[in-house]
Design an enzyme around this catalytic site. Structure first.
Site, PDB file in Angstrom:
ATOM      1  N   TYR A 145      -2.105  -1.607  10.447  1.00 44.41           N
ATOM      2  CA  TYR A 145      -2.204  -1.748   8.986  1.00 44.41           C
ATOM      3  C   TYR A 145      -0.916  -1.284   8.307  1.00 44.41           C
ATOM      4  O   TYR A 145      -0.333  -2.011   7.490  1.00 44.41           O
ATOM      5  CB  TYR A 145      -3.392  -0.935   8.468  1.00 44.41           C
ATOM      6  N   SER A 156       0.849  -1.195   0.000  1.00 42.83           N
ATOM      7  CA  SER A 156       0.000   0.000   0.000  1.00 42.83           C
ATOM      8  C   SER A 156       0.882   1.242   0.000  1.00 42.83           C
ATOM      9  O   SER A 156       2.072   1.157   0.319  1.00 42.83           O
ATOM     10  CB  SER A 156      -0.869   0.011   1.271  1.00 42.83           C
TER      11      SER A 156
END
Ligand code: NAD
Length: 263
Positions: free
Chosen positions: A159, A144
């Site tokens: 995350y 990401s």
């Protein structure tokens, strides 16, 4: 489709029944791969399989919780056993998980995000190696912009850590597995229009630690909107195919320059 870049390849896609994984499974199938899709829910798996078959592609589905390494091992062994080899791995399954202040984030919530996103990547790569060693192949990991270029999503500490861990692991794996002609790369999407919001749990305390961040107007500089799963799938197809044969050990951002504004 005349261009069959993955003709007769055996490809595995985790989290392939929704969003980026589903778009990639479809793209792989359009290009001639036999696609094995691992995901949680039988309904979404069946729908994805049906969609691929309706365009003349080949897909098999396996219900598998990738946060459980034993199930990943079993699934990969089944696929490798059936075909004698695996050519492409797309380790993509992931969740945003619980977004909470570090002070109140529970150990179990931390573990769930890390196990679903990061440990699953390790397991998927690890158990595929025996089936890829002989002929080489390509592994692609969905990381990401978070954890790599963006650190301003307060509450997403687990995350972002999982996503940073994935790129570090990708680089270690790329070097170690180069001797088998196994390439390992990561894609780092910006915000992409998928179902990931369904796996996002914002805690009540989150507001207490928020830092007001003014995102500039037009924080999607290239297209003035979030990306589409198919745009990520096109990059993954390139990394999966021999067209990218000299590319390994690198992360590629697919975010229309969003992360350059938001870092
Ligand atoms: P999505 O929710 O649409 O798809 C993710 C899929 O993974 C779902 O089908 C879900 O069932 C599956 N999954 C979740 N946990 C699983 C588990 N334990 N075992 C098996 N399957 C599981 O979301 P998406 O946006 O397509 O997410 C795919 C990947 O992209 C994730 O790794 C995510 O972190 C990453 N990503 C997404 C964005 C975004 O904006 N959507 C941005 C950057 C990175």
């Amino acid at each position: 489709m005349a261009d069959k870049r993955l003709k007769d390849k055996i490809a595995v896609v985790t989290g392939g029944a929704s969003g980026i994984g589903k778009a990639t499974a479809i793209r792989f199938a359009q290009h001639g791969a036999a696609v094995y899709i691992l995901d949680l829910t039988p309904e979404n798996l069946a729908e994805t399989k049906q969609e691929i078959e309706s365009i003349g592609g080949t897909a098999a589905v396996i219900q598998c919780d990738v946060s459980n390494p034993g199930l990943v091992e079993e699934s990969i062994n089944r696929i490798g056993g059936e075909n004698g080899r695996i050519d492409v791995i797309f380790a993509n399954a992931g969740i945003n998980g619980t977004m909470a202040p570090i002070e109140t984030l529970e150990m179990d919530d931390w573990d769930q995000t890390i196990h679903t996103n990061l440990r699953s990547t390790f397991a998927t790569v690890k158990y595929a190696i025996p089936y890829m060693k002989e002929n080489g192949g390509s592994m692609i990991i969905t990381s990401s912009i978070n954890g790599n270029r963006v650190f301003s999503n307060i509450g997403a500490s687990a995350y972002s850590t999982s996503k940073a861990g994935q790129t570090a692991f990708m680089k270690m794996a790329a070097l170690e597995l180069a001797q088998y002609a196994i390439r390992v790369n990561a894609v780092c999407p910006g915000s992409i229009d998928t179902n990931i919001g369904k796996n996002t749990y914002k805690s009540e305390e989150l507001e207490e630690v928020q830092i007001p961040v003014e995102f500039p107007d037009g924080n999607h500089p290239l297209e003035q909107a979030p990306g589409k799963p198919e745009q990520v799938a096109n990059l993954v197809l390139f990394l999966a195919s021999d067209e990218s044969f000299h590319v390994t050990g690198t992360e590629i951002f697919v975010d229309g320059a969003e992360s350059l504004l938001r870092g």
